[in-house]
Every structure is written in C-alpha cells, then in structure tokens.
Design a protein around this motif. Structure first.
Motif, PDB file in Angstrom:
ATOM      1  N   MET A 188      19.929  22.273  -4.563  1.00 32.08           N
ATOM      2  CA  MET A 188      20.162  23.718  -4.028  1.00 32.08           C
ATOM      3  C   MET A 188      19.800  23.594  -2.609  1.00 32.08           C
ATOM      4  N   THR A 189      20.797  24.361  -1.731  1.00 35.17           N
ATOM      5  CA  THR A 189      20.451  24.869  -0.285  1.00 35.17           C
ATOM      6  C   THR A 189      20.514  26.253  -0.430  1.00 35.17           C
ATOM      7  N   LEU A 190      20.067  26.884   0.701  1.00 35.42           N
ATOM      8  CA  LEU A 190      19.878  28.479   0.993  1.00 35.42           C
ATOM      9  C   LEU A 190      20.724  28.681   2.065  1.00 35.42           C
ATOM     10  N   PRO A 191      22.028  29.023   2.168  1.00 34.76           N
ATOM     11  CA  PRO A 191      22.793  29.622   3.168  1.00 34.76           C
ATOM     12  C   PRO A 191      22.242  30.810   3.546  1.00 34.76           C
ATOM     13  N   THR A 192      22.974  31.374   4.851  1.00 30.82           N
ATOM     14  CA  THR A 192      22.742  32.746   5.220  1.00 30.82           C
ATOM     15  C   THR A 192      23.518  33.550   4.486  1.00 30.82           C
ATOM     16  N   ASP A 193      24.615  33.289   3.861  1.00 32.82           N
ATOM     17  CA  ASP A 193      25.448  34.250   3.250  1.00 32.82           C
ATOM     18  C   ASP A 193      25.180  34.166   1.818  1.00 32.82           C
ATOM     19  N   ALA A 194      25.360  35.405   1.054  1.00 25.40           N
ATOM     20  CA  ALA A 194      25.278  35.260  -0.396  1.00 25.40           C
ATOM     21  C   ALA A 194      26.426  34.657  -0.903  1.00 25.40           C
ATOM     22  N   GLN A 195      26.134  33.851  -2.213  1.00 20.28           N
ATOM     23  CA  GLN A 195      27.085  32.995  -2.569  1.00 20.28           C
ATOM     24  C   GLN A 195      26.543  32.290  -3.806  1.00 20.28           C
ATOM     25  N   ARG A 196      27.249  31.975  -4.951  1.00 21.78           N
ATOM     26  CA  ARG A 196      26.617  31.266  -5.970  1.00 21.78           C
ATOM     27  C   ARG A 196      26.216  29.763  -5.552  1.00 21.78           C
ATOM     28  N   LEU A 197      24.976  29.345  -6.418  1.00 14.18           N
ATOM     29  CA  LEU A 197      24.632  28.249  -6.134  1.00 14.18           C
ATOM     30  C   LEU A 197      24.657  27.076  -7.247  1.00 14.18           C
ATOM     31  N   GLN A 213      12.353  28.677 -14.950  1.00  8.74           N
ATOM     32  CA  GLN A 213      11.797  29.360 -13.987  1.00  8.74           C
ATOM     33  C   GLN A 213      10.612  28.421 -13.213  1.00  8.74           C
ATOM     34  N   ALA A 214       9.902  27.477 -14.032  1.00  8.38           N
ATOM     35  CA  ALA A 214       9.147  26.840 -13.282  1.00  8.38           C
ATOM     36  C   ALA A 214       9.647  25.754 -12.370  1.00  8.38           C
ATOM     37  N   ALA A 215      10.966  25.298 -12.674  1.00  5.56           N
ATOM     38  CA  ALA A 215      11.656  24.300 -12.087  1.00  5.56           C
ATOM     39  C   ALA A 215      12.133  25.056 -10.720  1.00  5.56           C
ATOM     40  N   LEU A 216      12.717  26.226 -10.709  1.00  5.37           N
ATOM     41  CA  LEU A 216      13.047  26.846  -9.617  1.00  5.37           C
ATOM     42  C   LEU A 216      11.722  27.297  -8.675  1.00  5.37           C
ATOM     43  N   THR A 217      10.762  27.641  -9.362  1.00  4.33           N
ATOM     44  CA  THR A 217       9.566  27.854  -8.607  1.00  4.33           C
ATOM     45  C   THR A 217       9.277  26.602  -7.789  1.00  4.33           C
ATOM     46  N   ALA A 218       9.341  25.401  -8.337  1.00  5.28           N
ATOM     47  CA  ALA A 218       8.770  24.196  -7.511  1.00  5.28           C
ATOM     48  C   ALA A 218       9.942  23.831  -6.733  1.00  5.28           C
ATOM     49  N   ARG A 219      10.999  24.098  -6.795  1.00  4.73           N
ATOM     50  CA  ARG A 219      12.060  23.854  -5.879  1.00  4.73           C
ATOM     51  C   ARG A 219      12.007  24.621  -4.648  1.00  4.73           C
ATOM     52  N   TRP A 220      11.708  25.993  -5.002  1.00  7.73           N
ATOM     53  CA  TRP A 220      11.538  26.913  -3.958  1.00  7.73           C
ATOM     54  C   TRP A 220      10.465  26.679  -2.887  1.00  7.73           C
ATOM     55  N   ASP A 271       6.818  29.002   3.107  1.00  2.00           N
ATOM     56  CA  ASP A 271       5.994  29.853   3.553  1.00  2.00           C
ATOM     57  C   ASP A 271       6.556  31.210   3.101  1.00  2.00           C
ATOM     58  N   GLN A 272       7.672  31.183   2.281  1.00  2.00           N
ATOM     59  CA  GLN A 272       7.961  32.693   1.761  1.00  2.00           C
ATOM     60  C   GLN A 272       7.977  32.673   0.121  1.00  2.00           C
ATOM     61  N   PRO A 273       7.513  33.668  -0.162  1.00  2.00           N
ATOM     62  CA  PRO A 273       7.362  33.990  -1.669  1.00  2.00           C
ATOM     63  C   PRO A 273       8.852  33.928  -2.513  1.00  2.00           C
ATOM     64  N   LEU A 274       8.854  33.411  -3.612  1.00  2.00           N
ATOM     65  CA  LEU A 274      10.034  33.518  -4.460  1.00  2.00           C
ATOM     66  C   LEU A 274      10.328  34.805  -5.003  1.00  2.00           C
TER      67      LEU A 274
END
Length: 302
Positions: free
Chosen positions: A1-10, A50-57, A63-66
């Motif tokens: 998972m990467t977090l681009p600037t634009d909205a998109q499907r991951l 949810q736990a996996a997404l939290t860990a990856r985030w 430095d940012q909340p999920l």
C-alpha cells in the motif's frame, strides 16, 4: 500500500485477482481510508483487518492518526461507521489537478467514482486537443451525478457544459465542485428526467461531446437492458458532425458487446473508436465484467 496525493483505489478484491478477497475493497480519500465489504462480516473477521491496517499505517505515516471508515453494503442498503480517527467536514479530495467534494459517511456513493478516473482523463485530453481548434466546444453530461466530468471538461477548455441528472441534490454538489475549481460560468445544471422530455437538451445542442454514464439499474428511472437503446438512438441528432460520445456501463453481467451490438442497431452511423482502459488498481480477471467505457464518433460532413 502506498498513499498518493490523489484519491484512488488501493485494493480491489472484487476483480477476482486476489482469490478469497472478492468482497473487499480499500479506497484512499485523503486523509481517510475507506474499507468496504460487499457481504456480511462479523466483528471477529473485521478486527484483524483493522489491526493490519493500523500497523501498516504506523509504518507509512507514523506522525499522523489513522482515519478509517468501514462500510458494509449490499444491493439494498449501506451501513457506514467510523472505526477510528475522524473525517474532515467538508471533505475535499483531488484527482489530476481537480478538486471534488466527497461524503464517506452517508449513502452508497461517495461523490466521486474512483473507477472512472481514466474516463475523466480521456475527457480532459480529448477536450484539450479539440478545443485548441474549436473554441466553441460544447459538451452534454447525462446522468451527471456530482458533475466530475463537467469540471474536467471545463478545466480542459470546453466553452460550455450542460449537466443533466434527476437528483437535484447531486447537482447541487456538482455546483460546489465547479466553484471549488474556480468555474463560475458557462455551465448549466438541469435537474431533469431525460425520458420525460428531450426538449431542453435538443434546444441546447448539437454537442461536440456527449457523456452517458447511467446507473446499471435504478428502479423507476433507468434499467440498462431496456433504456440504453433509448439513449443511443438520440445520439445522431444530438452530436455535431465528427462529434464524440463516451458510453459508460458498470455491470458485471453485461459485457462491451452489449453496448456495441445495441449501437449497431440504434445508431449505426456512429463508428467505434476505442475502449478506454480502466485504472490499474481496478484490475479484473474478466474484461467483460469490468467497467466499460467506449468511445464512438459521428461521421464528419461529406
């Protein structure tokens, strides 16, 4: 998972590329992740995801909340809840240099269909090229929803766009989207059932580009199998010579041949140009099942 600037499907489980994950989708509407499941799911099944997404985030953005929203949906209803963090209000996201208002906490649809990103890119590129030699370029956006196609066309140089949709509320958000992008004139918004009367649409034509993006099935307003033909037979009279039509269909049951066969009967003078590719994130084991975006062109004057 990467977090681009634009909205998109991951993550697109529905495409069947990831066996066993077909009910799941994960979308990025910065700064919010939207997790969607298309079948009933228990809290015990949801918790490890949810736990996996939290860990990856925590690895990606320490430095940012999920901010995580979960939606369970079926053909009848959608249940949406905030699992953690917060959702901005108003919530504005970007795509290819345009800004759009979205609403993740209510309804089936969120204000911007991410699978149509390449369709909007095609419109942007086509209008930019065509308007360079045609400063009076006019587009008709049928089933306009929140008017994302219109925003893109105006940014690309269209002289005028007419947006038509039965839902006045969606068109109201469409107006906000235009203002978000500094577009304050030369755009019309018609809250209108096109099948009740084509008078206003006919009087504003003909058009250099017509965009048709109807729902596959919406009780009381549109059923693709019986109503798409009614749209197609209008195209020859509504298009300028050499004008283009962008036909969209998002039904896993109807392949591109459904549109192509209908066009051959209802508007045979229009010629098939291309099928626009879907975003890579929406990969599907069957191209027939995936979103269909087809381009047709009216004949030029002899």
């Amino acid at each position: 998972m990467t977090l681009p600037t634009d909205a998109q499907r991951l993550f697109h489980g529905r495409g069947g590329v990831y066996p066993g994950s077909e009910p799941w989708a994960l979308d990025w509407y910065p700064p919010v992740l939207l997790l969607t499941c298309y079948q009933p799911v228990s809290e015990a099944e949801l918790a490890p995801i949810q736990a996996a997404l939290t860990a990856r985030w925590a690895e990606l953005m320490p430095d940012q909340p999920l901010n995580l929203v979960f939606q369970h949906r079926d053909e009848v209803r959608a249940d949406t809840r905030l699992l953690c963090g917060a959702v901005p209000d108003p919530h504005v996201v970007s795509e290819q240099g345009a800004q759009f208002k979205v609403h993740l906490m209510r309804g089936f649809n969120h204000g911007l269909f991410l699978d149509m990103a390449e369709g909007r890119r095609w419109v942007r590129e086509h209008v930019a090229q065509a308007s360079a030699t045609n400063p009076r370029f006019k587009a008709l956006n049928l089933f306009a929803y929140t008017c994302a196609f219109s925003v893109v066309a105006m940014q690309a140089g269209a002289r005028q766009v007419i947006n038509v949709d039965m839902a006045a509320g969606a068109l109201s958000i469409g107006k906000q989207n235009h203002h978000l992008n500094g577009i304050t004139s030369d755009v019309s918004f018609l809250p209108h059932d096109i099948f009740s009367s084509w008078g206003k649409i006919n009087r504003s034509g003909p058009y250099d580009l017509i965009i048709l993006d109807p729902p596959t099935y919406q009780k009381g307003s549109f059923v693709a199998e019986k109503d798409y033909a009614r749209l197609m037979r209008r195209l020859p009279d509504l298009l300028m010579p050499g004008g283009h039509a962008l036909l969209c269909l998002n039904s896993p049951k109807l392949g591109p041949a459904f549109l192509q066969d209908l066009m051959a009967v209802e508007a045979p003078e229009l010629s098939f140009v291309e099928r626009v590719a879907n975003p890579a994130a929406f990969a599907d084991v069957s191209s027939d099942r995936a979103l269909k975006v087809l381009v047709y062109q009216a004949p030029d004057l002899a």
